[in-house]
Design an enzyme around this catalytic site. Structure first.
Site, PDB file in Angstrom:
ATOM      1  N   LYS A  70       4.624  13.575  -2.227  1.00  0.00           N
ATOM      2  CA  LYS A  70       3.382  14.201  -2.676  1.00  0.00           C
ATOM      3  C   LYS A  70       3.600  15.627  -3.180  1.00  0.00           C
ATOM      4  CE  LYS A  70       0.330  11.199  -0.081  1.00  0.00           C
ATOM      5  NZ  LYS A  70       1.294  10.307   0.601  1.00  0.00           N
TER       6      LYS A  70
HETATM    7  C1  LIG Z   1       1.235   8.925   0.502  1.00  0.00           C
HETATM    8  C2  LIG Z   1       2.518   8.211   0.818  1.00  0.00           C
HETATM    9  C3  LIG Z   1       2.785   6.905   0.366  1.00  0.00           C
HETATM   10  C4  LIG Z   1       1.760   6.103  -0.415  1.00  0.00           C
HETATM   11  O1  LIG Z   1       1.563   6.630  -1.687  1.00  0.00           O
HETATM   12  P1  LIG Z   1       0.367   6.089  -2.608  1.00  0.00           P
HETATM   13  O2  LIG Z   1       0.338   6.972  -3.779  1.00  0.00           O
HETATM   14  O3  LIG Z   1      -0.858   6.186  -1.759  1.00  0.00           O
HETATM   15  O4  LIG Z   1       0.688   4.701  -2.946  1.00  0.00           O
HETATM   16  C5  LIG Z   1       4.017   6.352   0.633  1.00  0.00           C
HETATM   17  N1  LIG Z   1       4.949   7.017   1.352  1.00  0.00           N
HETATM   18  C6  LIG Z   1       4.727   8.262   1.811  1.00  0.00           C
HETATM   19  C7  LIG Z   1       5.785   8.925   2.609  1.00  0.00           C
HETATM   20  C8  LIG Z   1       3.515   8.907   1.568  1.00  0.00           C
HETATM   21  O5  LIG Z   1       3.310  10.155   2.036  1.00  0.00           O
END
Ligand SMILES: *Cc1c(COP(=O)(O)O)cnc(C)c1O
Length: 469
Positions: free
Chosen positions: A112
């Site tokens: 993210k």
């Molecule tokens: C948020 C997250 C996901 C999922 O991502 P999406 O965009 O919601 O599909 C997967 N792995 C980690 C470590 C995350 O923080």
């Protein structure tokens, strides 16, 4: 580029308006009116770009004319400077033409950061141009909160409030939020569940007087800028593996359909992507959809991969819009049915079109741990449980072995040390910048799951900060 809403009723907006708006006024999500395309020559010309330059070039057609490539480059150069690997998103072979794309080299160790570090700076630039301020309010079950806080800390025109369910996020995750000691960051531990936190956020966004008074803004994964910033690492990995002359397949651990939707955007702008493999945990609403054509909400089960413990994949609405040939009314009726009855269905021909590109598969916690163990034993790589689902999906849906397969590693293993230790008997350590995390001082406010208490707390805090009168 102008943006339209997936529900067809909101007016078209430019990139900078879309970044600030988050959700469209008709309840839909913003998507570009058309997909810009990169020619093969344009792709070839990007092969040697450093990450920040590539990011600005990939994002430029989506941001024009509101923001220039040069302005984007200032933002991306600054955003990725803090990452702890020179390649930003390194690609590692893990056997049999399969690669791991490491997306955990940002300040909070989850993918993210790749989008939020850009979004925080986009906000700052757009707010400065308009001489405006915003108050970000979000709920987190883990990774989003810390990534959003790191992206917005110390920014002059932003106050950020992040709610987490008290006692229900891991120690590492909580400390990554609550040890950030800057004046514009406000952590709230809510006496309740993640759903209670989300309910409070929704209630305050629904309070128009309050929303306007404090300039409420959202930072969740439906923000278009997050999607477009994530396209960059798909382009980069594909170029490294021979695009545009060679196809690539990606395997993506998914919850909200945000990350994998960025892969879909990369495909649409001309990156030769053979297939997008979706890995779910036990919360498998997407996997069930790609089998049956029915999107049916279920109950959320806690798993070893908590950032994917989701039953409503918000960004899926953007794919639905394309599957219905960009007919906002068709999307609206399905989303209304989903809200009212918890399900909707897609006709067989449209499902087949989706399956031309997407495959989905699910794994339970035992399979996740087995994958962490197997990968550790065969190539020494330590995976976090989310990344393990990506790698497991890559193996199960391998397809043509001459097509390189890239599994996305979405978090650093030290973010989920208990699960990793249970699988391989080794406790992963935090990288140097976070090694003293467990000794840092925490600061947060505990509140009941009650909207009046939260509104009062925010008003008092913002008044004390002299950002509202
Ligand atoms: C948020 C997250 C996901 C999922 O991502 P999406 O965009 O919601 O599909 C997967 N792995 C980690 C470590 C995350 O923080």
């Amino acid at each position: 580029m102008k943006y339209v809403s997936t529900r067809g009723k909101a007016s078209e907006l430019a990139f900078d308006d879309v970044v600030l708006a988050g959700l469209a006024r008709d309840g839909g999500l913003f998507v570009p009116r058309t997909w810009p395309t990169l020619s093969e020559n344009a792709l070839r010309a990007m092969a040697d770009d450093d990450y920040a330059t590539l990011a600005a070039r990939v994002m430029a057609p989506f941001a024009a004319p509101a923001m220039s490539e040069a302005a984007l480059h200032e933002i991306t150069a600054d955003a990725y400077r803090t990452f702890d690997h020179p390649d930003i998103a390194p690609l590692k072979p893990i056997g049999d033409n399969i690669f791991l794309l490491e997306l955990f080299h940002g300040p909070t160790l989850a993918f993210k950061d790749y989008a939020l570090q850009v979004l925080g700076r986009l906000f700052e630039r757009i707010l400065a141009e308009r001489n405006q301020r915003i108050t970000i309010l979000g709920a987190t079950s883990g990774d989003t909160g810390s990534a959003a806080i790191e992206a917005c800390r110390d920014r002059d025109r932003i106050e950020i409030f992040i709610l987490h369910p008290k006692g229900r996020v891991s120690d590492v995750q909580r400390r990554q939020m609550t040890t950030v000691q800057t004046a514009n960051v406000h952590n709230v531990a809510v006496e309740g569940t993640f759903d209670d936190c989300q309910g409070l956020v929704k209630a305050l966004f629904g309070d128009n007087t309050f929303r306007d008074r404090v300039g409420l803004a959202a930072i969740n994964s439906i923000n278009w800028a997050r999607i477009v910033a994530q396209v960059v690492y798909y382009v980069r990995a594909a170029l490294a593996l021979g695009a545009p002359d060679r196809e690539v397949t990606f395997a993506v651990p998914t919850g909200n359909f945000g990350n994998v939707f960025s892969g879909y955007v990369a495909h649409n702008i001309g990156v030769p992507i053979r297939r997008l493999v979706i890995g779910s945990n036990r919360n498998d609403i997407l996997t069930r959809f790609f089998i049956s054509g029915a999107m049916e909400v279920g109950t959320v089960f806690p798993t070893l991969s908590p950032s994917m413990d989701i039953q409503v994949s918000s960004n899926f609405e953007r794919l639905l819009f394309d599957l219905y040939d960009r007919d906002g009314a068709a999307v609206r009726s399905r989303m209304d049915a989903f809200r009212d009855t918890g399900s909707f269905e897609v006709e067989a021909d449209r499902l087949d079109r989706a399956r031309d590109l997407f495959t989905a598969t699910r794994f339970d916690d035992d399979e996740t741990k087995d994958t962490i163990r197997r990968v550790y034993e065969t190539c020494g790589e330590v995976l976090d449980p989310h990344s393990a689902i990506g790698v497991a999906a890559a193996h199960r849906c391998r397809g043509n072995e001459s097509v390189p397969m890239v599994a996305l590693a979405t978090a650093h293993p030290a973010k989920f040390p208990d699960a990793v230790e249970a699988a391989i008997g080794v406790r992963p350590v935090l990288p140097p910048a976070l090694r003293d995390l467990m000794d840092r001082e925490e600061r947060y406010t505990v509140l009941p799951a009650d909207v009046d208490s939260l509104r009062d707390h925010m008003s008092r805090t913002l008044t004390a900060r002299e950002t509202i009168v």
